[in-house]
Design an enzyme around this catalytic site. Structure first.
Site, PDB file in Angstrom:
ATOM      1  N   ARG A  51       0.794  -1.228   0.000  1.00  0.00           N
ATOM      2  CA  ARG A  51       0.000   0.000   0.000  1.00  0.00           C
ATOM      3  C   ARG A  51       0.827   1.279   0.000  1.00  0.00           C
ATOM      4  NH1 ARG A  51      -2.681  -3.889   1.669  1.00  0.00           N
ATOM      5  NH2 ARG A  51      -0.686  -4.354   2.618  1.00  0.00           N
ATOM      6  N   THR A  52       1.806   1.367   0.884  1.00  0.00           N
ATOM      7  CA  THR A  52       2.485   2.653   1.051  1.00  0.00           C
ATOM      8  C   THR A  52       3.248   3.014  -0.222  1.00  0.00           C
ATOM      9  OG1 THR A  52       2.704   2.082   3.370  1.00  0.00           O
ATOM     10  CG2 THR A  52       3.974   3.963   2.607  1.00  0.00           C
ATOM     11  N   LYS A  80      25.693  -3.259  -1.142  1.00  0.00           N
ATOM     12  CA  LYS A  80      27.171  -3.208  -1.219  1.00  0.00           C
ATOM     13  C   LYS A  80      27.754  -2.427  -0.042  1.00  0.00           C
ATOM     14  CE  LYS A  80      26.461  -1.985  -5.742  1.00  0.00           C
ATOM     15  NZ  LYS A  80      26.823  -1.182  -6.903  1.00  0.00           N
ATOM     16  N   ARG A 101      11.100   3.898   3.306  1.00  0.00           N
ATOM     17  CA  ARG A 101      10.761   2.905   4.339  1.00  0.00           C
ATOM     18  C   ARG A 101      12.025   2.137   4.674  1.00  0.00           C
ATOM     19  NH1 ARG A 101       5.727  -1.126   4.517  1.00  0.00           N
ATOM     20  NH2 ARG A 101       4.811   0.854   5.127  1.00  0.00           N
ATOM     21  N   HIS A 129       4.950   5.762  11.536  1.00  0.00           N
ATOM     22  CA  HIS A 129       4.447   5.620  10.162  1.00  0.00           C
ATOM     23  C   HIS A 129       3.494   6.798   9.930  1.00  0.00           C
ATOM     24  CE1 HIS A 129       3.281   3.973   6.440  1.00  0.00           C
ATOM     25  NE2 HIS A 129       2.954   2.734   6.786  1.00  0.00           N
TER      26      HIS A 129
HETATM   27  N1   CP Z   1      -0.245  -0.054   5.839  1.00  0.00           N
HETATM   28  C1   CP Z   1       0.946  -0.301   5.283  1.00  0.00           C
HETATM   29  O1   CP Z   1       1.966   0.311   5.617  1.00  0.00           O
HETATM   30  O2   CP Z   1       0.928  -1.278   4.303  1.00  0.00           O
HETATM   31  P1   CP Z   1       2.184  -1.728   3.467  1.00  0.00           P
HETATM   32  O3   CP Z   1       3.156  -2.377   4.418  1.00  0.00           O
HETATM   33  O4   CP Z   1       1.652  -2.692   2.435  1.00  0.00           O
HETATM   34  O5   CP Z   1       2.795  -0.509   2.856  1.00  0.00           O
END
Ligand code: CP
Length: 303
Positions: A51-52, A80, A101, A129
């Site tokens: 999703r993100t 590396k 991320r 998040h």
């Molecule tokens: N909600 C969320 O962060 O989903 P993903 O890990 O799929 O990005």
């Protein structure tokens, strides 16, 4: 130039502005379709995501911009031994904004300290998040018409669930929120997050019993037990199915309960719930694209 690492970097006025902007994008998508023409978003994902990453990419495309990046550390020079700082400096040469991320807490902050373009934390370890929190706040606002006067239940892995930590911090600034924390003993909310509740004199209860608190909830925020953060597979297997939301469990719930989940779901919400009008988790997925569009516009200072 501004980055977003922690949801508390945005005050409640700015959050309301982002929600208003996202609602305007939903109502008038064509108005925004060229706003980021010529701009590039770099998605640097060192940890899996559906999703993100996809919503950030869809957001930039729908603003008329372009996207580059990688979806796993192994396909970048991190494999590396390149540092986060050097990756951030390098990406600043190619893009206008970064969404990162990383499994390590603080990695997006290190990137922001070294980049010459805005960095958005797209999830760092068990820590934060913030764009999921913006997604959750937009969803609550669209479902309830308010961000105050709510009883919000968090259920599942409250120890490792970074979306829970960010959302509790964000909601702690609104009036008359009661927090109901439902988890096994081993997965209770960390004390550093509980401190926020105590420091602000916020009402909260902790329990292991979801059924006993169901009737009072306006929002039920279910979470997955975070297998990737456990040191011991046996503990994960013992705890993973602590709470499974099945239709009969909703018999005592309010008619206008909003059932939320940041997803991915494993087993904690039965698929039979998906057709219940109270299920909001796929609306959350879509809202995530619109609020990220609003955030990109804000951080790129696009009028
Ligand atoms: N909600 C969320 O962060 O989903 P993903 O890990 O799929 O990005």
């Amino acid at each position: 130039m501004r980055s977003l690492i922690d949801i508390l970097e945005l005050d409640v006025t700015e959050i309301k502005e982002l929600i208003d902007k996202a609602n305007d994008i939903i109502a008038n998508p064509v108005k925004y379709s060229e706003k980021c023409r010529g701009k590039k978003l770099a998605t640097l994902f060192f940890e899996p995501s559906t999703r993100t990453r996809l919503s950030f990419e869809a957001a930039m495309y729908e603003l008329g911009g372009n996207v580059l990046g990688f979806s796993e550390a192994q396909s970048s020079s991190a494999a590396k031994g390149e540092s986060i700082a050097d990756t951030a400096k390098t990406t600043s040469c190619y893009a206008d904004i970064i969404a990162m991320r990383h499994p390590k807490e603080g990695a997006p902050l290190v990137a922001a300290m070294n980049a010459s373009i805005p960095v958005i934390n797209a999830g760092d370890g068990g820590h934060n998040h913030p764009t999921q929190t913006l997604t959750d706040l937009l969803t609550i606002f669209r479902e309830k018409g308010r961000l105050d006067n709510l009883t919000v239940g968090f259920c599942g892995d409250l120890k490792f669930g970074r979306t829970v930590h960010s959302l509790i911090n964000a909601l702690s600034r609104y009036e008359n929120i009661k927090f109901v924390l439902v988890s096994p003993e081993e997965l209770k909310l960390p004390s550093y997050v509980k401190e926020t509740l105590k420091k602000n004199n916020l009402e909260y209860v902790q329990t292991t019993d979801l059924d006993s608190v169901m009737p009072e909830l306006d929002i039920l925020y279910m979470t997955r037990v975070q297998r990737e953060r456990f040191f011991n597979e046996e503990d994960y297997l013992r705890l993973k199915d602590s709470y499974i939301l099945r239709p009969e469990r909703l018999n005592t719930a309010k008619a206008d309960l909003a059932i939320m989940h940041p997803l991915p779901r494993v087993n904690e919400i039965s698929v039979e719930i998906d057709s219940d009008p109270r299920a909001c988790y796929f609306k959350q997925v879509l809202n995530g694209k619109y609020i990220r569009m609003a955030l990109i516009l804000k951080l790129l200072e696009v009028e």
